[in-house]
Design an enzyme around this catalytic site. Structure first.
Site, short mmCIF file in Angstrom:
data_model
loop_
_atom_site.label_atom_id
_atom_site.label_comp_id
_atom_site.label_asym_id
_atom_site.label_seq_id
_atom_site.Cartn_x
_atom_site.Cartn_y
_atom_site.Cartn_z
N SER A 248 -12.78 -4.20 0.03
CA SER A 248 -13.67 -3.30 -0.74
C SER A 248 -15.13 -3.58 -0.39
O SER A 248 -15.96 -3.78 -1.28
CB SER A 248 -13.42 -3.40 -2.25
N PRO A 249 -15.48 -3.57 0.89
CA PRO A 249 -16.84 -3.94 1.31
C PRO A 249 -17.90 -2.93 0.87
O PRO A 249 -19.09 -3.24 0.92
CB PRO A 249 -16.74 -3.99 2.83
N LEU A 250 -17.44 -1.74 0.43
CA LEU A 250 -18.38 -0.72 -0.05
C LEU A 250 -18.32 -0.60 -1.57
O LEU A 250 -18.91 0.31 -2.14
CB LEU A 250 -18.08 0.63 0.61
N GLY A 251 -17.58 -1.49 -2.20
CA GLY A 251 -17.49 -1.46 -3.66
C GLY A 251 -16.20 -0.86 -4.18
O GLY A 251 -16.02 -0.74 -5.39
N TYR B 16 0.85 -1.20 0.00
CA TYR B 16 0.00 0.00 0.00
C TYR B 16 0.88 1.24 0.00
O TYR B 16 1.18 1.86 1.02
CB TYR B 16 -0.98 0.00 1.18
N ALA C 118 -17.48 3.67 -3.73
CA ALA C 118 -18.13 3.62 -2.41
C ALA C 118 -19.19 4.71 -2.23
O ALA C 118 -20.26 4.47 -1.66
CB ALA C 118 -17.08 3.71 -1.30
N GLY C 119 -18.91 5.89 -2.75
CA GLY C 119 -19.84 7.01 -2.60
C GLY C 119 -21.15 6.81 -3.35
O GLY C 119 -22.16 7.42 -3.01
N1 NAP Z 1 -6.65 -8.19 -0.15
C1 NAP Z 1 -6.77 -7.46 -1.22
O1 NAP Z 1 -6.41 -7.85 -2.34
C2 NAP Z 1 -7.39 -6.10 -1.08
C3 NAP Z 1 -7.80 -5.38 -2.21
C4 NAP Z 1 -8.38 -4.13 -2.02
C5 NAP Z 1 -8.56 -3.63 -0.73
N2 NAP Z 1 -8.12 -4.35 0.34
C6 NAP Z 1 -8.30 -3.86 1.74
O2 NAP Z 1 -9.68 -3.62 1.95
C7 NAP Z 1 -9.84 -2.29 2.42
C8 NAP Z 1 -11.18 -1.74 1.98
O3 NAP Z 1 -11.27 -1.70 0.57
P1 NAP Z 1 -11.18 -0.32 -0.25
O4 NAP Z 1 -10.56 0.72 0.60
O5 NAP Z 1 -10.57 -0.68 -1.55
O6 NAP Z 1 -12.70 0.01 -0.60
P2 NAP Z 1 -14.03 0.28 0.26
O7 NAP Z 1 -13.81 -0.01 1.69
O8 NAP Z 1 -15.12 -0.43 -0.43
O9 NAP Z 1 -14.22 1.83 0.02
C9 NAP Z 1 -13.34 2.76 0.59
C10 NAP Z 1 -13.90 4.16 0.44
O10 NAP Z 1 -15.17 4.20 1.04
C11 NAP Z 1 -15.39 5.47 1.57
N3 NAP Z 1 -16.18 5.26 2.79
C12 NAP Z 1 -15.85 4.50 3.86
N4 NAP Z 1 -16.84 4.48 4.77
C13 NAP Z 1 -17.83 5.26 4.27
C14 NAP Z 1 -19.11 5.62 4.73
N5 NAP Z 1 -19.55 5.15 5.90
N6 NAP Z 1 -19.86 6.42 3.95
C15 NAP Z 1 -19.41 6.87 2.76
N7 NAP Z 1 -18.18 6.55 2.26
C16 NAP Z 1 -17.41 5.74 3.01
C17 NAP Z 1 -14.05 6.04 1.92
O11 NAP Z 1 -14.06 7.40 1.54
P3 NAP Z 1 -13.01 8.48 2.11
O12 NAP Z 1 -11.70 8.08 1.47
O13 NAP Z 1 -13.54 9.77 1.60
O14 NAP Z 1 -12.95 8.35 3.58
C18 NAP Z 1 -13.07 5.17 1.16
O15 NAP Z 1 -12.25 5.85 0.24
C19 NAP Z 1 -8.64 -1.55 1.82
O16 NAP Z 1 -8.44 -0.30 2.44
C20 NAP Z 1 -7.57 -2.56 2.05
O17 NAP Z 1 -7.15 -2.54 3.40
C21 NAP Z 1 -7.57 -5.57 0.18
#
Ligand code: NAP
Length: 285
Positions: free
Chosen positions: A208-211, A53, A216-217
């Site tokens: 990516s639990p929010l997509g 990261y 996510a937005g």
């Molecule tokens: N193992 C793997 O291959 C892999 C791949 C991808 C991700 N990951 C892990 O999974 C984590 C989560 O995935 P992700 O970050 O890709 O995507 P995500 O959790 O689906 O979406 C992240 C975005 O959601 C927004 N958000 C969070 N909570 C919110 C809420 N309550 N209301 C509105 N918007 C919200 C945040 O915005 P703001 O930035 O504006 O706060 C953030 O940028 C990563 O951070 C990483 O640690 C792992």
């Protein structure tokens, strides 16, 4: 916050994903530190990171260092927080993600991660993604050695199929603690792995639990049922998505990413949001 099992310990049911604070589009360090502190203040005790990261070449471990620093400057009990990191992905600095599942690389990477995190042993170390050039059992074998040498306390895998979950757990002698796969309202094809983890009592961490960062937005506009249930409860569609994931099995621990305190503060409230069987059926359809 509601607690869930991660191997031999229990952590808050909602974790924090660190990726948005270190890759393309990342905020300044002060906002990132405020985001980590907001998560910890809200009861988050699992923070997910990875050596990959980072954005540019030459800054491997950017997110690990950021989180370690934020933990040091936090006023609470940092010993109660598990920082889960990963190895096996690389970012050459051109925006791409490459893989290296070679056991020698994984062992060196884990030791470097422990040093950046400032810990004697990493609380949870996950093999980031299978490398087609290396037999899976050989990559997972590195986790066995890391466990036995005390470099890591717990072992997990990520981006794994049901067969790979079984193979990893066998190689690890039943010591597989977690599986981190993609799962969100938009991406449900890992529900089979989730069910398998639930049957085995292995934690399932939806990534990516929010997509995902860029989508996510729009969760509410892209998924009407989530927007409707959110409106009925007076909460955000993102909170409903996380509550729905938590409802799928008690092994589920979502790790929503955030780069703003308000995002993770909102997400954490999903752990206390109760949805009716009728609502869950609509979200699951
Ligand atoms: N193992 C793997 O291959 C892999 C791949 C991808 C991700 N990951 C892990 O999974 C984590 C989560 O995935 P992700 O970050 O890709 O995507 P995500 O959790 O689906 O979406 C992240 C975005 O959601 C927004 N958000 C969070 N909570 C919110 C809420 N309550 N209301 C509105 N918007 C919200 C945040 O915005 P703001 O930035 O504006 O706060 C953030 O940028 C990563 O951070 C990483 O640690 C792992």
């Amino acid at each position: 916050m509601q607690q869930r099992a991660l191997g031999d310990i229990r952590v808050g049911a909602i974790g924090l994903g660190g990726m948005p604070m270190s890759i393309e589009g990342r905020p300044d360090a002060a906002r990132s530190v405020a985001t980590v502190h907001a998560a910890l203040d809200a009861g988050v005790t699992l923070v997910d990171t990875a050596d990959a990261y980072h954005r540019d070449a030459g800054e491997v471990g950017h997110n690990e260092q950021l989180i370690a620093g934020a933990l040091r400057s936090w006023g609470g009990d940092a010993a109660s927080v598990i920082v889960a990191t990963k190895g096996g992905h690389l970012r050459p600095g051109d925006g791409s993600w490459t893989r290296n599942g070679d056991p020698a690389h994984l062992k060196a990477a884990a030791k470097a991660s422990a040093q950046r995190l400032g810990v004697d042993a990493i609380g949870l170390y996950q093999f980031h993604r299978p490398d087609p050039k290396v037999p899976y059992a050989e990559s997972v074998g590195a986790l066995v050695e890391l466990l036995d040498e005390g470099v890591i306390v717990r072992a997990g895998i990520s981006n794994a199929s049901v067969a790979q979950i079984d193979e990893a757990n066998e190689v690890l002698g039943g010591r597989l603690v977690s599986v981190q796969n993609q799962l969100s309202p938009a991406f449900r094809s890992s529900l089979g792995e989730l069910e398998h983890c639930a049957a085995l009592g292995i934690a399932f961490l939806p990534w990516s639990p929010l997509g995902g960062i860029s989508k996510a937005g729009e969760l509410g506009s892209n998924h009407a049922a989530f927007a409707e249930v959110a409106q009925a409860h007076g909460v955000s569609p993102q909170q409903v998505a996380l509550a729905w994931e938590l409802s799928l099995a008690d092994v589920v621990i979502p790790i929503p990413g955030a780069s703003r305190p308000a995002s993770i503060e909102d997400s954490v409230r999903a752990a206390e949001l109760s949805l009716t069987p009728d609502e869950l059926a609509r979200l699951g359809a």
